[in-house]
Design a protein around this motif. Structure first.
Motif, PDB file in Angstrom:
ATOM      1  N   TRP A 283      36.752  44.439  43.608  1.00  0.00           N
ATOM      2  CA  TRP A 283      35.576  44.292  44.147  1.00  0.00           C
ATOM      3  C   TRP A 283      34.610  42.947  45.007  1.00  0.00           C
ATOM      4  O   TRP A 283      34.884  42.819  45.873  1.00  0.00           O
ATOM      5  CB  TRP A 283      34.008  45.100  43.489  1.00  0.00           C
ATOM      6  CG  TRP A 283      32.316  44.727  44.146  1.00  0.00           C
ATOM      7  CD1 TRP A 283      32.542  46.287  44.745  1.00  0.00           C
ATOM      8  CD2 TRP A 283      31.601  44.424  43.844  1.00  0.00           C
ATOM      9  NE1 TRP A 283      31.568  46.047  45.241  1.00  0.00           N
ATOM     10  CE2 TRP A 283      30.640  44.788  45.383  1.00  0.00           C
ATOM     11  CE3 TRP A 283      31.460  42.918  43.808  1.00  0.00           C
ATOM     12  CZ2 TRP A 283      29.548  44.093  45.771  1.00  0.00           C
ATOM     13  CZ3 TRP A 283      29.716  42.354  44.584  1.00  0.00           C
ATOM     14  CH2 TRP A 283      29.277  42.969  44.806  1.00  0.00           C
TER      15      TRP A 283
ATOM     16  N   ARG B 245      29.070  38.916  49.049  1.00  0.00           N
ATOM     17  CA  ARG B 245      29.359  38.923  47.707  1.00  0.00           C
ATOM     18  C   ARG B 245      29.341  38.062  47.217  1.00  0.00           C
ATOM     19  O   ARG B 245      30.000  37.157  47.181  1.00  0.00           O
ATOM     20  CB  ARG B 245      30.378  39.571  47.264  1.00  0.00           C
ATOM     21  CG  ARG B 245      30.432  41.145  48.021  1.00  0.00           C
ATOM     22  CD  ARG B 245      31.604  41.647  47.798  1.00  0.00           C
ATOM     23  NE  ARG B 245      31.287  43.719  48.447  1.00  0.00           N
ATOM     24  CZ  ARG B 245      33.085  44.032  48.569  1.00  0.00           C
ATOM     25  NH1 ARG B 245      33.590  44.125  48.439  1.00  0.00           N
ATOM     26  NH2 ARG B 245      32.121  45.237  49.592  1.00  0.00           N
TER      27      ARG B 245
ATOM     28  N   HIS C 299      36.645  40.178  45.812  1.00  0.00           N
ATOM     29  CA  HIS C 299      37.647  39.930  46.742  1.00  0.00           C
ATOM     30  C   HIS C 299      37.699  41.231  47.681  1.00  0.00           C
ATOM     31  O   HIS C 299      38.761  40.958  48.554  1.00  0.00           O
ATOM     32  CB  HIS C 299      38.858  39.739  46.023  1.00  0.00           C
ATOM     33  CG  HIS C 299      38.720  38.129  45.310  1.00  0.00           C
ATOM     34  ND1 HIS C 299      38.181  37.848  43.557  1.00  0.00           N
ATOM     35  CD2 HIS C 299      38.895  36.956  45.323  1.00  0.00           C
ATOM     36  CE1 HIS C 299      37.905  36.910  43.480  1.00  0.00           C
ATOM     37  NE2 HIS C 299      38.594  36.329  44.724  1.00  0.00           N
ATOM     38  N   TYR C 300      37.142  42.166  48.017  1.00  0.00           N
ATOM     39  CA  TYR C 300      37.535  42.683  49.290  1.00  0.00           C
ATOM     40  C   TYR C 300      38.399  43.928  48.533  1.00  0.00           C
ATOM     41  O   TYR C 300      38.655  44.648  50.226  1.00  0.00           O
ATOM     42  CB  TYR C 300      37.551  42.219  50.639  1.00  0.00           C
ATOM     43  CG  TYR C 300      35.325  41.355  50.381  1.00  0.00           C
ATOM     44  CD1 TYR C 300      34.340  42.248  50.556  1.00  0.00           C
ATOM     45  CD2 TYR C 300      35.363  40.169  50.311  1.00  0.00           C
ATOM     46  CE1 TYR C 300      32.854  41.441  50.890  1.00  0.00           C
ATOM     47  CE2 TYR C 300      34.333  39.430  50.069  1.00  0.00           C
ATOM     48  CZ  TYR C 300      33.324  39.728  50.621  1.00  0.00           C
ATOM     49  OH  TYR C 300      32.572  38.884  50.611  1.00  0.00           O
ATOM     50  N   LYS C 301      38.614  44.018  47.796  1.00  0.00           N
ATOM     51  CA  LYS C 301      39.952  45.063  47.719  1.00  0.00           C
ATOM     52  C   LYS C 301      39.089  46.121  47.190  1.00  0.00           C
ATOM     53  O   LYS C 301      40.176  46.946  47.717  1.00  0.00           O
ATOM     54  CB  LYS C 301      40.757  44.484  46.021  1.00  0.00           C
ATOM     55  CG  LYS C 301      41.145  43.224  46.662  1.00  0.00           C
ATOM     56  CD  LYS C 301      42.162  42.993  45.769  1.00  0.00           C
ATOM     57  CE  LYS C 301      43.040  41.966  45.523  1.00  0.00           C
ATOM     58  NZ  LYS C 301      44.361  41.391  44.654  1.00  0.00           N
TER      59      LYS C 301
ATOM     60  N   GLU D  22      25.002  41.529  46.500  1.00  0.00           N
ATOM     61  CA  GLU D  22      25.578  41.671  47.725  1.00  0.00           C
ATOM     62  C   GLU D  22      24.156  41.708  48.597  1.00  0.00           C
ATOM     63  O   GLU D  22      23.713  42.168  47.983  1.00  0.00           O
ATOM     64  CB  GLU D  22      26.361  42.801  47.930  1.00  0.00           C
ATOM     65  CG  GLU D  22      27.283  43.491  49.410  1.00  0.00           C
ATOM     66  CD  GLU D  22      27.731  45.041  49.051  1.00  0.00           C
ATOM     67  OE1 GLU D  22      28.664  44.529  49.929  1.00  0.00           O
ATOM     68  OE2 GLU D  22      27.747  45.828  48.583  1.00  0.00           O
TER      69      GLU D  22
ATOM     70  N   TYR E 257      31.139  38.270  56.228  1.00  0.00           N
ATOM     71  CA  TYR E 257      32.096  38.702  55.446  1.00  0.00           C
ATOM     72  C   TYR E 257      32.455  38.357  54.687  1.00  0.00           C
ATOM     73  O   TYR E 257      33.446  36.626  54.980  1.00  0.00           O
ATOM     74  CB  TYR E 257      32.509  39.585  56.089  1.00  0.00           C
ATOM     75  CG  TYR E 257      33.540  40.698  55.579  1.00  0.00           C
ATOM     76  CD1 TYR E 257      33.435  41.491  54.975  1.00  0.00           C
ATOM     77  CD2 TYR E 257      34.783  39.681  55.385  1.00  0.00           C
ATOM     78  CE1 TYR E 257      34.648  41.991  54.185  1.00  0.00           C
ATOM     79  CE2 TYR E 257      35.542  40.700  54.792  1.00  0.00           C
ATOM     80  CZ  TYR E 257      35.413  41.689  54.724  1.00  0.00           C
ATOM     81  OH  TYR E 257      36.555  42.943  53.768  1.00  0.00           O
ATOM     82  N   GLY E 258      33.004  38.143  53.246  1.00  0.00           N
ATOM     83  CA  GLY E 258      33.283  37.057  53.313  1.00  0.00           C
ATOM     84  C   GLY E 258      32.296  35.826  51.798  1.00  0.00           C
ATOM     85  O   GLY E 258      32.654  35.229  51.032  1.00  0.00           O
TER      86      GLY E 258
ATOM     87  N   ASP F 185      35.042  48.711  47.513  1.00  0.00           N
ATOM     88  CA  ASP F 185      33.756  48.587  48.572  1.00  0.00           C
ATOM     89  C   ASP F 185      32.983  48.936  46.933  1.00  0.00           C
ATOM     90  O   ASP F 185      31.798  49.794  47.186  1.00  0.00           O
ATOM     91  CB  ASP F 185      34.177  49.536  49.751  1.00  0.00           C
ATOM     92  CG  ASP F 185      33.649  48.698  50.448  1.00  0.00           C
ATOM     93  OD1 ASP F 185      34.282  47.535  50.769  1.00  0.00           O
ATOM     94  OD2 ASP F 185      34.710  49.060  51.832  1.00  0.00           O
TER      95      ASP F 185
END
Length: 143
Positions: free
Chosen positions: A87, A63, A89-91, A53, A59-60, A93
């Motif tokens: 993690w 990661r 796919h940002y579901k 990260e 953002y997007g 943190d």
């Protein structure tokens, strides 16, 4: 003024080279991943994939995963296990090793990647005869 002339980009390039372990390792990562990135190592899954990260990126795009090297360039998204998928796919943190609320049941199957398009892909056995037969040149010249 430094941003106008792009001098900050040169500084970022040198920091990438330093974090990746030199010019050779940076070029190797660029060859394997199509871009040069450096960030903090968040964790490693049981297959050897490393998850990174970098909060300074968009953002997007901040990661990413570096797939294990014994795969060479044969990697795809189905090689990411389900616990790291959330993690990536940002579901969430919280990476899986820091999330204590994830339940593991004995009926849960182990992760397996999608093998479509490979020699190990599933091919069902057909018991029906084909409606159209393939042309056999030896058969037609014998008549």
């Amino acid at each position: 003024m430094a941003r106008y002339f792009g001098i900050d980009k040169i500084g970022k390039l040198f920091s990438y080279i330093q974090q990746n372990g030199g010019i050779r390792n940076t070029l190797w990562k660029m060859y394997r991943m199509d871009e040069g990135k450096a960030g903090t190592l968040i964790g490693t899954d049981k297959y050897g994939n490393k998850y990174y990260e970098d909060p300074t990126q968009f953002y997007g795009r901040n990661r990413w995963v570096e797939y294990v090297e014994h795969r060479n360039l044969e990697y795809d998204g189905s090689q990411i296990p389900a616990e790291w998928f959330g993690w990536m796919h940002y579901k969430t943190d919280l990476p899986p090793h820091r999330d204590g609320n994830r339940k593991h049941y004995k009926w849960m199957a182990d992760h397996s990647e999608n093998l479509s398009g490979t020699t190990d892909s599933y091919m069902p056995y057909s018991t029906t005869r084909p409606k159209v037969e393939a042309w056999d040149p030896k058969k037609s010249t014998a008549q």
